[in-house]
Scaffold this motif. Sequence first.
Motif, PDB file in Angstrom:
ATOM      1  N   ARG A  24      -5.215   7.739   2.545  1.00  0.00           N
ATOM      2  CA  ARG A  24      -5.074   8.366   1.083  1.00  0.00           C
ATOM      3  C   ARG A  24      -4.450   7.212   0.396  1.00  0.00           C
ATOM      4  O   ARG A  24      -4.908   6.799  -0.766  1.00  0.00           O
ATOM      5  CB  ARG A  24      -4.080   9.594   1.213  1.00  0.00           C
ATOM      6  N   GLU A  25      -3.613   6.379   0.846  1.00  0.00           N
ATOM      7  CA  GLU A  25      -2.932   5.364   0.191  1.00  0.00           C
ATOM      8  C   GLU A  25      -3.852   4.008  -0.043  1.00  0.00           C
ATOM      9  O   GLU A  25      -3.698   3.667  -1.031  1.00  0.00           O
ATOM     10  CB  GLU A  25      -1.510   4.969   0.910  1.00  0.00           C
ATOM     11  N   ILE A  26      -4.600   3.995   1.081  1.00  0.00           N
ATOM     12  CA  ILE A  26      -5.600   3.028   0.847  1.00  0.00           C
ATOM     13  C   ILE A  26      -6.637   3.176  -0.206  1.00  0.00           C
ATOM     14  O   ILE A  26      -7.110   2.316  -0.988  1.00  0.00           O
ATOM     15  CB  ILE A  26      -6.264   2.608   2.245  1.00  0.00           C
ATOM     16  N   ASN A  27      -7.186   4.460   0.059  1.00  0.00           N
ATOM     17  CA  ASN A  27      -8.205   4.831  -1.107  1.00  0.00           C
ATOM     18  C   ASN A  27      -7.448   4.948  -2.517  1.00  0.00           C
ATOM     19  O   ASN A  27      -8.259   4.613  -3.593  1.00  0.00           O
ATOM     20  CB  ASN A  27      -8.599   6.362  -0.906  1.00  0.00           C
ATOM     21  N   ASN A  28      -6.397   5.259  -2.659  1.00  0.00           N
ATOM     22  CA  ASN A  28      -5.792   5.241  -4.081  1.00  0.00           C
ATOM     23  C   ASN A  28      -5.621   3.855  -4.578  1.00  0.00           C
ATOM     24  O   ASN A  28      -5.903   3.474  -5.732  1.00  0.00           O
ATOM     25  CB  ASN A  28      -4.290   5.871  -4.009  1.00  0.00           C
ATOM     26  N   LYS A  29      -5.138   2.847  -3.655  1.00  0.00           N
ATOM     27  CA  LYS A  29      -5.127   1.437  -4.020  1.00  0.00           C
ATOM     28  C   LYS A  29      -6.621   0.869  -4.546  1.00  0.00           C
ATOM     29  O   LYS A  29      -6.671   0.348  -5.391  1.00  0.00           O
ATOM     30  CB  LYS A  29      -4.463   0.788  -3.041  1.00  0.00           C
ATOM     31  N   GLY A  34     -10.333  -0.821  -8.397  1.00  0.00           N
ATOM     32  CA  GLY A  34     -11.893  -0.812  -8.636  1.00  0.00           C
ATOM     33  C   GLY A  34     -12.882  -1.279  -7.536  1.00  0.00           C
ATOM     34  O   GLY A  34     -13.920  -1.545  -7.622  1.00  0.00           O
ATOM     35  N   ASN A  35     -12.106  -1.192  -6.379  1.00  0.00           N
ATOM     36  CA  ASN A  35     -12.867  -1.386  -5.054  1.00  0.00           C
ATOM     37  C   ASN A  35     -13.732  -0.422  -4.781  1.00  0.00           C
ATOM     38  O   ASN A  35     -13.439   0.925  -4.968  1.00  0.00           O
ATOM     39  CB  ASN A  35     -11.783  -1.864  -4.103  1.00  0.00           C
ATOM     40  N   GLU A  36     -15.021  -0.499  -4.326  1.00  0.00           N
ATOM     41  CA  GLU A  36     -15.824   0.538  -4.022  1.00  0.00           C
ATOM     42  C   GLU A  36     -15.957   0.875  -2.536  1.00  0.00           C
ATOM     43  O   GLU A  36     -16.663   1.650  -2.064  1.00  0.00           O
ATOM     44  CB  GLU A  36     -17.227   0.118  -4.356  1.00  0.00           C
ATOM     45  N   THR A  37     -14.964   0.508  -1.860  1.00  0.00           N
ATOM     46  CA  THR A  37     -14.726   0.830  -0.245  1.00  0.00           C
ATOM     47  C   THR A  37     -14.042   2.195  -0.438  1.00  0.00           C
ATOM     48  O   THR A  37     -12.883   2.326  -0.912  1.00  0.00           O
ATOM     49  CB  THR A  37     -13.823  -0.279   0.517  1.00  0.00           C
ATOM     50  N   TYR A  38     -14.315   3.192   0.470  1.00  0.00           N
ATOM     51  CA  TYR A  38     -13.738   4.501   0.506  1.00  0.00           C
ATOM     52  C   TYR A  38     -13.677   4.797   1.829  1.00  0.00           C
ATOM     53  O   TYR A  38     -14.558   4.546   2.574  1.00  0.00           O
ATOM     54  CB  TYR A  38     -14.672   5.549  -0.415  1.00  0.00           C
TER      55      TYR A  38
END
Length: 92
Positions: A24-29, A34-38
């Motif tokens: 969750r933290e990685i996705n929020n960052k 503006g990174n497209e990795t999810y």
Amino acid sequence: MSTHRENLQKEFYEKMAYYDDLVREINNKAKHLGNETYFTHLRLYKEQKDQIEDIMRYFDEAGVDASKNTTESILTFALNEFHHYIMSIQNG
């Protein structure tokens, strides 16, 4: 008093919760930057794990490059194929 197995189970669930928080933290960052990795919270059960292993064995026999013979690559390919199939149904 807890058994060794119960302690291991407790540790397992604590690490799963930590993993969920980390994703969750990685996705929020990534979103903020503006990174497209999810990253997803994907849990494979034995049946899905066995299916992926069957696909990997087939890909090995077919000579698929090792970089494309990973769980992530297989799931990405499967999602792309399923999306294409659904869009073809939707678009008639």
